[in-house]
Design a protein around this motif. Structure first.
Motif, PDB file in Angstrom:
ATOM      1  N   ASP A 217      72.385  29.007  26.525  1.00 42.45           N
ATOM      2  CA  ASP A 217      71.112  29.048  27.264  1.00 42.45           C
ATOM      3  C   ASP A 217      69.983  29.666  26.450  1.00 42.45           C
ATOM      4  N   LEU A 218      70.295  30.774  25.788  1.00 41.90           N
ATOM      5  CA  LEU A 218      69.259  31.475  25.025  1.00 41.90           C
ATOM      6  C   LEU A 218      68.777  30.615  23.847  1.00 41.90           C
ATOM      7  N   ARG A 221      66.633  27.802  25.148  1.00 44.07           N
ATOM      8  CA  ARG A 221      65.285  28.283  25.488  1.00 44.07           C
ATOM      9  C   ARG A 221      64.467  28.541  24.235  1.00 44.07           C
ATOM     10  N   THR A 228      55.136  24.890  22.111  1.00 42.56           N
ATOM     11  CA  THR A 228      54.123  25.923  22.345  1.00 42.56           C
ATOM     12  C   THR A 228      53.790  26.658  21.040  1.00 42.56           C
ATOM     13  N   PHE A 231      51.746  24.297  18.837  1.00 41.61           N
ATOM     14  CA  PHE A 231      50.387  24.156  19.364  1.00 41.61           C
ATOM     15  C   PHE A 231      49.554  25.394  19.026  1.00 41.61           C
ATOM     16  N   ALA A 232      50.142  26.562  19.245  1.00 42.52           N
ATOM     17  CA  ALA A 232      49.411  27.817  18.986  1.00 42.52           C
ATOM     18  C   ALA A 232      49.041  27.946  17.501  1.00 42.52           C
ATOM     19  N   TYR A 249      52.043  19.500  21.500  1.00 46.69           N
ATOM     20  CA  TYR A 249      52.299  20.318  22.690  1.00 46.69           C
ATOM     21  C   TYR A 249      53.089  19.571  23.774  1.00 46.69           C
ATOM     22  N   GLY A 257      57.521  15.308  35.541  1.00 50.83           N
ATOM     23  CA  GLY A 257      57.352  16.766  35.524  1.00 50.83           C
ATOM     24  C   GLY A 257      58.598  17.520  35.088  1.00 50.83           C
ATOM     25  N   GLY A 259      59.854  17.718  32.141  1.00 57.00           N
ATOM     26  CA  GLY A 259      59.821  18.114  30.728  1.00 57.00           C
ATOM     27  C   GLY A 259      59.330  19.534  30.512  1.00 57.00           C
ATOM     28  N   PRO A 261      56.711  22.039  27.595  1.00 61.20           N
ATOM     29  CA  PRO A 261      56.727  23.405  28.139  1.00 61.20           C
ATOM     30  C   PRO A 261      56.024  23.588  29.480  1.00 61.20           C
ATOM     31  N   VAL A 262      55.148  22.667  29.883  1.00 61.02           N
ATOM     32  CA  VAL A 262      54.341  22.901  31.081  1.00 61.02           C
ATOM     33  C   VAL A 262      54.949  22.266  32.328  1.00 61.02           C
ATOM     34  N   GLY A 263      55.587  21.103  32.126  1.00 59.29           N
ATOM     35  CA  GLY A 263      56.044  20.334  33.289  1.00 59.29           C
ATOM     36  C   GLY A 263      54.914  19.430  33.771  1.00 59.29           C
TER      37      GLY A 263
ATOM     38  N   GLU B  84      46.362  30.194  23.254  1.00 66.57           N
ATOM     39  CA  GLU B  84      45.277  30.567  22.335  1.00 66.57           C
ATOM     40  C   GLU B  84      43.903  30.608  23.000  1.00 66.57           C
ATOM     41  N   CYS B 103      52.010  28.407  29.714  1.00 64.52           N
ATOM     42  CA  CYS B 103      51.518  27.935  31.010  1.00 64.52           C
ATOM     43  C   CYS B 103      52.559  26.990  31.597  1.00 64.52           C
ATOM     44  N   ARG B 104      52.822  27.123  32.880  1.00 62.36           N
ATOM     45  CA  ARG B 104      53.812  26.266  33.542  1.00 62.36           C
ATOM     46  C   ARG B 104      53.184  25.707  34.814  1.00 62.36           C
TER      47      ARG B 104
END
Lengths: 331, 127
Positions: A217-218, A221, A228, A231-232, A249, A257, A259, A261-263, B84, B103-104
């Motif tokens: 799991d870790l 994740r 993310t 993207f950053a 991103y 929804g 997926g 990182p945001v859904g 950012e 963000c989620r």
């Protein structure tokens, strides 16, 4: 003795030879490397062209016509070959009279080499710059109507190195975007986005990325953080547009929804990211992974088709299936 | 802040949002070093730094604060914020300057955003 056994035998005794492609050699140029071809059964490889000798156009034409003859160079001098390809990049990539196979081989070899080096250095600035340089060639070649997947797949490498995957995804996204009617300028940006889409994986421990077994799991994740992180790394840049940022991103987002990182759902996902998602999945499942062997393209297409329309864009999956199933011989 | 002005639509799992109090439970896989205290309040957010490829027309809007730790703040917003992007948050006489790190999406009008605190001022304590 088979050709492979012959080369293996020769490698043990002296040089460690690796195959290259005749189609990447420019008549009249100097490769700066000895080129070998296989002799008759059981014989040692023959020196075809010595390092200081300009490549003879008649000789090259003749050997290409004879077909099935593979040239080899010493693996320890592979950098010289890569440097040769880079120095002839513009010429090979822009020459529409050259066979598509030659141009794609150079695209793939040079892109992998340049990206491997840039990824190894871990410098975001360099990776972005190199991606923008490579994307011009990729869009030029792959935006051509004669680019055919069936020819492409035998040329490309299919290992699990991030730079190999990124190059393949860049080539595929450009083909799909071309099929979907995007402009030449967009193709250039999309190709660069494809090269950069997994830039965030640079910050993920290699031991996790190459773990042969199932991720816990870790670890899972941790891997899921790469869009993310990527993207950053590039979000503040002025030289990347919104579509390119979203390829980085959102390439693991799904229409329903589910997926990360945001859904994000449906139209919240940028069309360029949707393109990237389709070919990213296809490339991943048709390539070698530490935890499994590659799947055949029919299985890969079946998986994509099952995921549409709930998770993947139907039109894009359909267009990609058409590209994959299209036979060669256009040009 | 008038709660009626909020554009956020709370999802069913947050129906008791304003009643919940105290520290949040940490899960085994969370890497947070500091406990998170539930602070359920509305605040005014001003985007102080946006992204070159993502200009924002609406730079000021109301948000809900979910929890705060020594280093981070978690917000609910009616639209997606991106890593950012930076903001200044004013709530309960406190001013937080922070940068979005994740963000989620919870629903079409509710996004849960985690941000790293760059500075914190308690105007009540300063007065």
């Amino acid at each position: 003795m088979s050709s492979v056994a012959n080369i293996e035998k020769y490698a043990k005794n002296s040089l460690n030879l690796i195959p290259i492609s005749f189609s990447t050699l420019i008549p009249g140029s100097k490769l700066g490397l000895d080129i070998y071809i296989l002799g008759s059964d059981g014989a040692e490889p023959i020196l075809y062209s010595s390092r200081d000798e300009p490549l003879d156009s008649g000789k090259l034409r003749d050997i290409v016509r004879r077909g099935k003859i593979v040239p080899y160079v010493d693996a320890s001098s592979h950098q010289v070959y890569q440097a040769y390809l880079r120095s002839h990049w513009d010429r090979i990539v822009s020459d529409e009279n050259l066979p598509m196979q030659s141009r794609v081989t150079v695209l793939s070899e040079v892109s992998r080499d340049v990206l491997r080096q840039a990824f190894r250095d871990g410098c975001t600035e360099k990776i972005v710059q190199q991606s923008q340089f490579l994307s011009k060639g990729i869009s030029q070649v792959m935006g051509n109507d004669s680019a055919v997947y069936q020819e492409l797949k035998s040329i490309l490498h299919h290992d699990y190195a991030t730079f190999t995957h990124s190059v393949n995804v860049a080539l595929y996204t450009t083909m799909l975007a071309k099929k979907l009617g995007y402009s030449e300028s967009d193709l250039n940006h999309i190709a660069a986005g494809g090269l950069l889409h997994d830039i965030g994986k640079l910050s993920i421990d290699d031991r996790i990325l190459t773990k042969p077994g199932k991720l816990d799991d870790l670890e899972f994740r941790t891997v899921q953080r790469h869009p993310t992180i990527g993207f950053a790394q590039v979000a503040q840049r002025n030289d990347l547009n919104l579509g390119q940022l979203m390829m980085i991103y959102q390439h693991h987002e799904k229409l329903d929804g589910s997926g990360y990182p945001v859904g994000s759902v449906d139209d919240e996902i940028h069309p360029w990211a949707k393109i990237c998602t389709v070919v990213d999945i296809f490339e991943a499942i048709t390539s070698v992974r530490p935890y499994r062997t590659p799947m055949v393209q029919a299985t890969a297409l079946e998986i994509l088709n099952k995921s549409a329309p709930t998770k993947l864009d139907c039109d894009m999956v359909k267009a990609w299936s058409e590209i994959v199933l299209e036979r060669g011989g256009k040009k | 802040v008038n709660l009626a002005d909020l554009k956020i639509e709370l999802p069913p799992q947050l129906k008791n949002f304003f009643e919940e109090k105290g520290y949040t439970d940490s899960t085994l896989f969370e890497s947070r070093k500091n406990g998170r205290l539930r602070i359920r309040a509305a605040g005014e957010l001003v985007l102080s730094k946006t992204l070159p490829s993502l200009p924002r027309k609406e730079k000021e809007f109301l948000v809900l604060i979910k929890d705060v730790s020594q280093r981070g703040v978690c917000l609910l917003t009616h639209k997606q914020l991106f890593p950012e992007e930076s903001f200044i948050l004013n709530f309960n006489s406190r001013i937080i300057e922070a940068r979005i790190v994740r963000c989620r999406r919870l629903n079409q009008r509710c996004f849960e955003c985690g941000a790293e605190i760059k500075s914190f001022r308690n105007l009540e304590a300063e007065a």
